[in-house]
Design an enzyme around this catalytic site. Sequence first.
Site, PDB file in Angstrom:
ATOM      1  N   ASP A  91     -36.972   3.936 104.209  1.00 36.08           N
ATOM      2  CA  ASP A  91     -35.604   4.335 104.550  1.00 36.08           C
ATOM      3  C   ASP A  91     -35.641   5.178 105.820  1.00 36.08           C
ATOM      4  OD1 ASP A  91     -36.924   6.309 102.867  1.00 36.08           O
ATOM      5  OD2 ASP A  91     -35.044   7.426 102.845  1.00 36.08           O
ATOM      6  N   GLU A 156     -36.661   8.721 100.703  1.00 36.82           N
ATOM      7  CA  GLU A 156     -37.151  10.020 101.181  1.00 36.82           C
ATOM      8  C   GLU A 156     -36.056  10.809 101.887  1.00 36.82           C
ATOM      9  OE1 GLU A 156     -39.371  12.864 103.864  1.00 36.82           O
ATOM     10  OE2 GLU A 156     -37.862  11.368 104.369  1.00 36.82           O
TER      11      GLU A 156
HETATM   12 ZN   LIG Z   1     -39.813  10.859 107.291  1.00 37.41          ZN
END
Ligand SMILES: [Zn+2]
Length: 425
Positions: A91, A156
Site C-alpha cells: 500500500d 501499513e
Molecule cells: Zn512505508
Amino acid sequence: MTADLDQLLAAVEARQSELFDLLCRLVSFETPAPPARNTTEAQQFVAQYLRELGAEIDIWDVHPGDPNVVGILRGSEGATHNSLIINGHVDVAAVELGEAWETGPFRPIVRDGVIIGRGTADMKGGLAGALFVVRILADHGIALPGDLIVQSVIGEEVGEAGTLQCCERGYTADMAVVVDTSDLHIQGQGGVITGWITVKSPQTFHDGTRGRMIHAGGGVFGASAIEKMAKIIQGLGELERHWAVTKQYPGCPLGSTTINPAVIEGGRHAAFIADECRLWITVHYYPNENFADVIREIEEHIGGVASGDPWLRVNPPTFVWGGTSMIIDRGEIFPALEVDPAHPGTILLATMHERVAAQKAIVDVSPTVTDGGWFGDVGIPAVIYGPGELRHAHSVNEQVSIDQLVTFTKVLLAFVLNWTSTRKQ
Ligand SMILES: [Zn+2]
C-alpha cells in the site's frame, strides 16, 4: 561463493532496466491507503512473480480487497542454516485531488537518475529490489541453503498491520529486514500508539443548570466533560514535559517522547452542559520502551490528576488504546524496534553495505515508524533497510534515486546469499 556473488552483482547491474520496469509496474497498481481495499491485483502480480521463481505462495485476505502475500523459498539445507524474512508493504500513501504530479501518481517516469511515482520511495522501490533479488538468484539457478520468506503486506499506511497477521500466522525467521524507506541506513525506530481518553458524565444537565453546578449553594454535583478534559490535557502536557526531561535514547532527538492531543470531540448542543468529551492522542516513545509500559505511565499519571479533582475522582476518565485500523476503529500501534548493532545479522548487513555500496554503514534510528516493530515485538531480530528518502515519501512527485535502488538491490542480494548460507548459531 565470492566469484558467484560478483557475477550476481554484475547481473543486477546489467539487468537494471528490468528492475526499473518492475518498479514502474508495481507503481502502476493504484494501491493508496486510504481508501485501501485496492491491493488484490498488485498482490496477485507479486504472488505470480514469486511463484514463477519457485516460491510457495500463501495469499489471504486481511480485509476483502487487501490480501497479504507470502512467498516461501525453502532452503536446501533446511533448518540448519539462517532463515530470513524480507518484508515490504504494497500500500502507498493517499493521493489528494489536484496534486501537481508530472504525469500522475500511478504513471511512473524514469528520468534524470530518478524514478517518479507514488510509492517509489515508500516503498515499492524496496519491494521491487527484493523481488528482483529473488529473480536474479533463480535465473542463476542458486538454491539458498536457509529459508527465504518474502512478505508483501497491506495496510501499513493506515495502521492495519498486515505484518502483524504474518507474525500471528506463524511466520518466523532468524532475522527480518523491512525494506522500507531508510536512505540505506540500518535503522530501528521508536514506537507510536494512539489512544482515546473519554470523560463521561452519568447525567445530562440542561444549560440552565450551570449556575447551580458551579456556584455557591447550587447543590448540583455535576461538571462539564469538556472543562474536565481540559484538566486532563494539562496533565498530559506535564507528563510529556517530565518525559522530555527524564528520558533519552541514543540517536533520537531529545524530547521525541511526545503526547499529542490530536483530536477532540465533545458536547452535544449549546443548550446542554457537555456530558461527554473524547480526546484522541498520539504517543511517541523510544526504541527501548514498549507500549504496555507507556500506557501504564499515562494511566497512572492521569489517574493522579483525576484523584485530585472532586468530580473526576467519582467519574474517572476511561482509556482505549491502540486499534487495528485508522479507517475502521480509529486507532493504531507501531511497536518500537531496537536494533542490536552486535547481532550477527546487523554486522553482516553493515559489512555487505560497506563492500557493495563502498560507503560506511550507518546504524541509527528512523524518525518515523514502519512495520519493523512487529518483528521486534515477537522477538525476531529485525532492521529497517531500504532505498528512498523520507522527504520524498508521501510527497508529490515522490521519487527514488536509480543509483540507490540498484545499490540497495545489490546489497540485499549479497546479504541474502551470505546470511542464508551461514549455519545457525
Ligand atoms: Zn512505508
